[in-house]
Design an enzyme around this catalytic site. Structure first.
Site, short mmCIF file in Angstrom:
data_model
loop_
_atom_site.label_atom_id
_atom_site.label_comp_id
_atom_site.label_asym_id
_atom_site.label_seq_id
_atom_site.Cartn_x
_atom_site.Cartn_y
_atom_site.Cartn_z
N GLU A 195 -58.75 -29.26 157.19
CA GLU A 195 -59.01 -28.81 158.56
C GLU A 195 -57.70 -28.69 159.33
O GLU A 195 -56.67 -29.29 158.96
CB GLU A 195 -59.97 -29.79 159.26
CG GLU A 195 -60.33 -29.44 160.70
CD GLU A 195 -60.98 -28.07 160.87
OE1 GLU A 195 -60.24 -27.07 160.77
OE2 GLU A 195 -62.19 -28.00 161.12
N HIS B 99 -68.66 -29.50 155.12
CA HIS B 99 -69.04 -30.87 154.80
C HIS B 99 -70.24 -31.32 155.62
O HIS B 99 -70.57 -30.75 156.67
CB HIS B 99 -67.87 -31.82 155.04
CG HIS B 99 -67.40 -31.81 156.47
ND1 HIS B 99 -68.03 -32.53 157.47
CD2 HIS B 99 -66.38 -31.15 157.08
CE1 HIS B 99 -67.42 -32.33 158.61
NE2 HIS B 99 -66.41 -31.48 158.41
#
Length: 522
Positions: free
Chosen positions: A402, A326
């Site tokens: 994550e 990202h």
């Protein structure tokens, strides 16, 4: 030479249509090429090519398909046709497996579906190296357009450049009855036409001097015309120049290529790190690419490689994961732990700009066929920017999130060292150790990522999919592909909005194609 209008009495005629299109800029100056072949002999019966002006790769590909189908219908409206193209997008859409949303594609796909009655046309994906004839015709049309001329069959060298029928045989199975796609490939032959397509963009068509070898076929020269019974018989269809009975005799030039996911030096790490040492930026491991450094090599070749170079040749196209970290959040430049158990920050203004840049880069390359993202805000936002540019939807997969860093969320490495020194030492020493406060260990993350990998490889077999995720999951995909130990996670550096890539084969093997590529951010 076979008379292309005299079919065997009492027998349904069969044709093979090979088509291609390209755009030098996407959108940019574009053209298409198509050839109708006798499946028994490999002889070219009709060629078509046209300069289209400024359009996208996808439009040019569909225009090439239309020209090929129309040329086949002129030969025999009752024939059955097997279409071969190196555009997975067109093949999957016309086979009915992918949907279409882009308004430019819908009417072209519907028009192509009406050329022959339903059930008369089947589609097969082939590697770009096996589509040289149509590719060369498309390049000849673009070259002619650049000179302000119309493509002329009398000046074409396409079939000679492609090697003619003998060259098709040498490239594998291009004569005789149409054959099915390689085992393990998502696309397959024998699916009736009639469905309408989806979206996506192919590589910008840029000239290049050589053809990529296997593994990793690329484009190169291709096909040429002459006439039925030895005469050139130009036929016009929708403004294109068409020749009946391509024979041989002229010499080469040009070629259409595309952007490659170029290897770039590693950048800086932000969030989810440890004591990351600089990696060899852009190192590509476990891959036998032969002459892959040739100019204009296309990352699309990743989908067409049957093996890393020494394995069996019949495994089919791999599932290729393009791994996008990202864009930056406010925590990234501060190098703070930012996992799935913290504040779930959105992109910063820098991160949004990075997302736009990577979206533009991936659109130029034109290889992404699906987008899957972690459920966290920063990945969904990055994926949304890219998917909007590609005309694709975003699927969300929990397995891409994550690691949960527990009580360390939002802290810098130094702050964790000051507050939780023993827990940090244990975490650095063992993948089974959890961050303070019941976070997720790297071992647990590895199990989760491996299960996600297996599920997505099965779901996207033979396709290229963009996975928008985070530092630890992406490093874990790479670690598992390389068979590296858990401590290797601390020896990789992964920049915000960087690209990495792994190809997964039907025999369970994997090949790391790219690591921490950031040239699109410059």
């Amino acid at each position: 030479m076979t008379d292309p209008v005299a079919g065997a009495q009492g027998r349904v005629r069969e044709f093979v249509v090979e088509a291609d299109g390209g755009s030098r800029g996407n959108p940019g100056p574009a053209g298409y090429g198509a050839v109708v072949l006798d499946p028994a002999t490999g002889e070219s019966l009709v060629e078509a090519a046209e300069y289209l002006g400024v359009v996208t790769n996808n439009v040019a590909e569909y225009r090439g398909l239309l020209a090929g189908l129309r040329a086949a219908r002129e030969l025999d409206p009752d024939a059955v046709v097997h279409v071969r193209m190196d555009s997975k997008l067109v093949v999957e859409q016309m086979s009915g497996r992918w949907k279409i949303k882009h308004p430019d594609m819908k009417p072209l796909a519907a028009e192509a579906a009406r050329v022959f009655p339903p059930g008369r046309v089947t589609y097969e994906w082939i590697p770009r190296a096996s589509n040289k004839h149509a590719d060369r015709l498309a390049n000849e049309a673009m070259d002619a357009g650049a000179r302000g001329e119309a493509w002329s069959p009398s000046g074409s060298t396409a079939e000679l450049d492609a090697g003619g029928a003998a060259g098709r045989t040498a490239r594998g199975g291009r004569t005789g009855r149409p054959t099915a796609a390689p085992a393990g490939a998502a696309e397959g032959a024998g699916v009736a036409a009639g469905a309408v397509p989806g979206t996506g963009a192919r590589d910008a068509a840029t000239p290049r001097a050589a053809v990529d070898p296997d593994p990793g076929p690329g484009d190169g020269p291709a096909g040429t015309p002459t006439g039925v019974a030895g005469r050139a018989d130009a036929v016009t269809s929708a403004g294109s120049a068409v020749t009946r009975g391509a024979a041989a005799g002229r010499a080469a030039g040009g070629g259409r290529g595309g952007d490659e996911l170029a290897v770039a030096p590693a950048g800086t790490e932000g969030g989810g790190g440890g004591k990351a040492a600089p990696a060899a930026g852009g190192a590509v491991a476990g891959e036998h690419l032969g002459q892959a450094a040739r100019t204009g090599a296309d990352v699309r070749a990743a989908k067409a490689v049957a093996s890393p170079g020494w394995g069996p040749p019949d495994m089919g196209a791999p599932a290729t994961f393009v791994l996008l970290r990202h864009g930056e959040t406010p925590l990234t430049p501060q190098k703070r732990f930012s996992g799935s158990g913290g504040s779930d920050p959105s992109l910063s203004s820098v991160g949004r700009e990075q997302a736009e840049k990577v979206a533009e880069s991936l659109a130029r390359r034109g290889t992404i066929e699906a987008v899957v993202a972690s459920p966290l805000a920063r990945t969904r936002e990055t994926a949304g920017v890219v998917a909007a540019r590609l005309g694709l939807e975003v699927a969300v997969d929990e397995g891409l999130r994550e690691t949960d860093f527990g009580a360390w969320e939002g802290l810098t490495f130094g702050e964790v060292r000051d507050r939780y020194p023993e827990d940090l030492d244990a975490w650095l020493a063992s993948p089974d150790a959890e961050p303070t406060g019941g976070g997720e260990s790297f071992a647990a993350t590895g199990v989760r990522v491996a299960a996600t990998r297996d599920r997505l490889v099965a779901a996207y077999a033979g396709r290229t999919v963009l996975l928008v995720s985070h530092v630890t999951p992406i490093k874990t995909f790479l670690r598992l592909a390389l068979g590296a130990p858990p401590e290797s996670l601390f020896r990789m550096e992964l920049s915000a909005a960087s690209l990495s890539a792994v190809a997964y084969y039907a025999d369970g093997g994997a090949s790391v194609r790219l690591f921490n590529e950031t040239s699109h951010l410059r």
